[in-house]
Enzyme design. Structure first.
Site, PDB file in Angstrom:
ATOM      1  CB  CYS A 135      -6.693  12.137  39.708  1.00  0.00           C
ATOM      2  SG  CYS A 135      -6.108  13.744  40.235  1.00  0.00           S
ATOM      3  N   GLY A 156      -3.023   5.796  35.193  1.00  0.00           N
ATOM      4  CA  GLY A 156      -2.275   5.968  36.435  1.00  0.00           C
ATOM      5  C   GLY A 156      -2.412   7.402  36.860  1.00  0.00           C
ATOM      6  CB  THR A 167      -7.824  13.701  49.430  1.00  0.00           C
ATOM      7  OG1 THR A 167      -8.091  13.858  48.014  1.00  0.00           O
ATOM      8  CG2 THR A 167      -8.427  14.866  50.167  1.00  0.00           C
ATOM      9  CE  LYS A 186      -2.190  14.002  31.854  1.00  0.00           C
ATOM     10  NZ  LYS A 186      -3.563  14.493  31.785  1.00  0.00           N
ATOM     11  CG  ASN A 231     -11.479  11.798  38.306  1.00  0.00           C
ATOM     12  OD1 ASN A 231     -11.565  12.390  37.234  1.00  0.00           O
ATOM     13  ND2 ASN A 231     -10.697  12.214  39.287  1.00  0.00           N
TER      14      ASN A 231
HETATM   15  C1  UDX Z   1      -7.818  13.091  35.519  1.00  0.00           C
HETATM   16  C2  UDX Z   1      -9.142  13.658  34.966  1.00  0.00           C
HETATM   17  O1  UDX Z   1      -9.104  13.597  33.544  1.00  0.00           O
HETATM   18  C3  UDX Z   1      -9.340  15.095  35.438  1.00  0.00           C
HETATM   19  O2  UDX Z   1     -10.581  15.591  34.975  1.00  0.00           O
HETATM   20  C4  UDX Z   1      -9.298  15.111  36.960  1.00  0.00           C
HETATM   21  O3  UDX Z   1      -9.446  16.434  37.442  1.00  0.00           O
HETATM   22  C5  UDX Z   1      -8.002  14.513  37.468  1.00  0.00           C
HETATM   23  O4  UDX Z   1      -7.823  13.201  36.937  1.00  0.00           O
HETATM   24  P1  UDX Z   1      -5.248  13.348  34.866  1.00  0.00           P
HETATM   25  O5  UDX Z   1      -4.927  12.505  36.042  1.00  0.00           O
HETATM   26  O6  UDX Z   1      -4.441  14.580  34.609  1.00  0.00           O
HETATM   27  O7  UDX Z   1      -6.770  13.870  34.950  1.00  0.00           O
HETATM   28  O8  UDX Z   1      -5.116  12.406  33.592  1.00  0.00           O
HETATM   29  P2  UDX Z   1      -6.010  11.928  32.381  1.00  0.00           P
HETATM   30  O9  UDX Z   1      -5.724  12.754  31.202  1.00  0.00           O
HETATM   31  O10 UDX Z   1      -7.426  11.748  32.778  1.00  0.00           O
HETATM   32  O11 UDX Z   1      -5.351  10.499  32.128  1.00  0.00           O
HETATM   33  C6  UDX Z   1      -5.335   9.537  33.178  1.00  0.00           C
HETATM   34  C7  UDX Z   1      -4.631   8.277  32.765  1.00  0.00           C
HETATM   35  O12 UDX Z   1      -5.419   7.574  31.821  1.00  0.00           O
HETATM   36  C8  UDX Z   1      -3.267   8.441  32.125  1.00  0.00           C
HETATM   37  O13 UDX Z   1      -2.385   7.481  32.684  1.00  0.00           O
HETATM   38  C9  UDX Z   1      -3.509   8.179  30.661  1.00  0.00           C
HETATM   39  O14 UDX Z   1      -2.378   7.657  30.009  1.00  0.00           O
HETATM   40  C10 UDX Z   1      -4.616   7.137  30.744  1.00  0.00           C
HETATM   41  N1  UDX Z   1      -5.456   7.059  29.550  1.00  0.00           N
HETATM   42  C11 UDX Z   1      -6.176   8.144  29.145  1.00  0.00           C
HETATM   43  C12 UDX Z   1      -5.537   5.875  28.837  1.00  0.00           C
HETATM   44  O15 UDX Z   1      -4.907   4.860  29.194  1.00  0.00           O
HETATM   45  N2  UDX Z   1      -6.348   5.813  27.739  1.00  0.00           N
HETATM   46  C13 UDX Z   1      -7.068   6.883  27.309  1.00  0.00           C
HETATM   47  O16 UDX Z   1      -7.771   6.741  26.312  1.00  0.00           O
HETATM   48  C14 UDX Z   1      -6.989   8.090  28.042  1.00  0.00           C
END
Ligand code: UDX
Length: 449
Positions: free
Chosen positions: A275, A272, A98, A338, A223
């Site tokens: 999601c 980023g 989506t 990430k 989220n």
């Molecule tokens: C996220 C949710 O965590 C997950 O539960 C959902 O199902 C999908 O979206 P994801 O997109 O895999 O998962 O990444 P996530 O680990 O949440 O990190 C998202 C972003 O936040 C990354 O760019 C990461 O670098 C950033 N981040 C994370 C930070 O900038 N600081 C932090 O402390 C943690």
């Protein structure tokens, strides 16, 4: 018509179909096969299906190739482009994407609608259709009558997997949520989903039965909360920058309060990926449609703070290089949004690289996994697979994805043998600032003095 067999020890093998074999669907299909179910994964993209059928993951996800191969070789897991293959499954998971609409912030529901339209002629009375896609609240209520018209039941079963941990998150999640109607069919759907997730249920993982709207909201609320937590600490980083405070110490200190917790308080260039950014925008758009835009107005701020951190990182590089990056060699460590991911969707790391390049810097991007994806999106950038080659003769080193190869393994002493300049911009606050300074580097962090 349960089409559920019980081989003993209370474990059930359920025949499952998974519609959509992107990140969510491919992992879900393989993970379900790995816990013993018979699974067919279905997707329109023949290249994806070919790769998956060979046991190859179309994206980098630790542990996925192993369970794909094992599933395909065991015969429990197959992939096809033919939607008719869904026939005979007891539960049909719909996990199509989506994405954000091209011309707005709302979710593009065309894949979900198309998936239901093509699936329903193959759904039999008594089947369960389980929506997993992240959708605007109210979607299940619209789809349920279509599912009921073929004698089946719709459940909404959101997915919380994190990229890089997707296999573990699917097999052993923190919690399971199933939104079902308050009918006998709904009760049965919940019972069958318990069978499907039997290893997690057996170990006592919370399994919450809710209505549709709650299940849909759980996902976007989670989220939104995570995004807010990251932007909160990044807002504190902005304040730290004008006061001389250190946001990483601040995060440690407030993180010791168990009500707050240290996780997701990593200040840097922000969030980023596929999601968080699109989910908070779609949530705000949906709230607006519901006449409750003001309830989540803060999400616009969360988004704005997040995007400002990219500007800040670019500005730090400009300042560090004496007011202009033009003609300077800038090594950008990281392209993925990430670590442990090759995903560059809405990647802050890649965005910083693109902007520096746009300002005339001679940017060289490196990443252990994401170069191919990054190159497809931004062919104008120079990519170098070797970390050490990327920093050779660089005027500045900019770390934007905290892979272990950079954060943990790149020492200032080693970097000094390769670079031309001694300027490091730490976009993830991952380096030991004192160690870099002690080795003669000018160190710039995010929200740190
Ligand atoms: C996220 C949710 O965590 C997950 O539960 C959902 O199902 C999908 O979206 P994801 O997109 O895999 O998962 O990444 P996530 O680990 O949440 O990190 C998202 C972003 O936040 C990354 O760019 C990461 O670098 C950033 N981040 C994370 C930070 O900038 N600081 C932090 O402390 C943690």
């Amino acid at each position: 018509m349960m089409r559920v067999s019980t081989p003993g020890e209370g474990e059930c093998i359920v025949r499952l179909s998974v519609i959509g074999c992107g990140y969510l669907g491919a992992v879900h299909a393989a993970a379900m096969a790995s816990i013993g179910h018979e699974v067919v994964g279905i997707d329109l993209d023949p290249r994806k299906i070919d790769a998956l059928s060979r046991g190859e993951a179309p994206f980098f996800e630790p542990g996925l190739p192993e369970i794909l191969t094992e599933g395909v070789e065991s015969g429990r897991l197959s992939f096809t482009t033919d939607i008719a293959a869904a026939e005979g499954a007891a539960v049909h998971f719909v996990g199509v994407g989506t994405p954000q609409q091209q011309d707005g912030h709302a979710a593009d529901m065309s894949h979900v609608n198309a998936a239901f339209e093509s699936l329903l002629p193959h759904v039999r009375p008594g089947d369960i259709v389980a929506g997993k896609s992240t959708v605007p609240v109210g979607t299940a209520a619209v789809l349920a009558p279509l599912v009921e018209a073929v004698g089946a039941t719709l459940a909404w079963n959101p997915e919380f997997l994190r990229e890089g941990w997707a296999v573990q998150d699917t097999i052993d999640p923190d919690r399971l949520v199933a939104g079902v109607p308050a009918t006998a069919g709904g009760e049965r759907a919940a019972a069958v989903l318990r069978e499907v997730y039997h290893p997690a249920v057996a170990k006592g993982t919370p399994f919450m039965i809710t209505d549709y709207a709650t299940a849909e909201l759980v996902k976007v609320a989670a989220n939104a909360f995570l995004a807010t937590k990251i932007s909160f600490i990044n807002a504190m980083a902005e304040i730290a920058e004008v006061t001389g405070a250190d946001v990483t110490q601040l995060a440690d200190a407030i993180g010791h309060d168990v009500r707050i917790g240290r996780r997701f308080l990593g200040a840097g260039i922000g969030f980023g990926g596929g999601c968080l950014p699109k989910d908070i925008r779609a949530f705000a758009a949906r709230a607006e449609e519901l006449g409750r835009g003001e309830s989540v107005n803060f999400l616009r701020e969360v988004d704005a703070i997040n995007l400002r951190r990219r500007d800040r990182a670019v500005q730090l590089v400009i300042d560090a290089l004496g007011g202009s990056v033009f003609g300077k060699k800038v090594a950008v460590l990281g392209a993925a949004f990430k670590p442990f991911s090759d995903d560059v969707r809405d990647s802050p790391a890649l965005d910083v690289a693109v902007r520096l390049n746009g300002l005339g810097a001679n940017v060289v991007v490196t990443d252990p996994q994401a170069i191919d994806n990054a190159r497809r999106l931004h062919p104008q950038l120079t990519y170098e697979p070797s970390r050490d080659e990327s920093i050779r003769d660089a005027d500045a080193v900019v770390m934007v994805t905290e892979w272990d190869e950079y954060r943990r393994d790149l020492t200032p002493e080693h970097a000094s043998t390769l670079t031309a300049g001694r300027v490091v911009v730490d976009g993830r606050n991952g380096f030991d600032a004192a160690a870099w300074r002690a080795a003669g580097w000018i160190y710039y962090g995010m929200g740190r003095p």
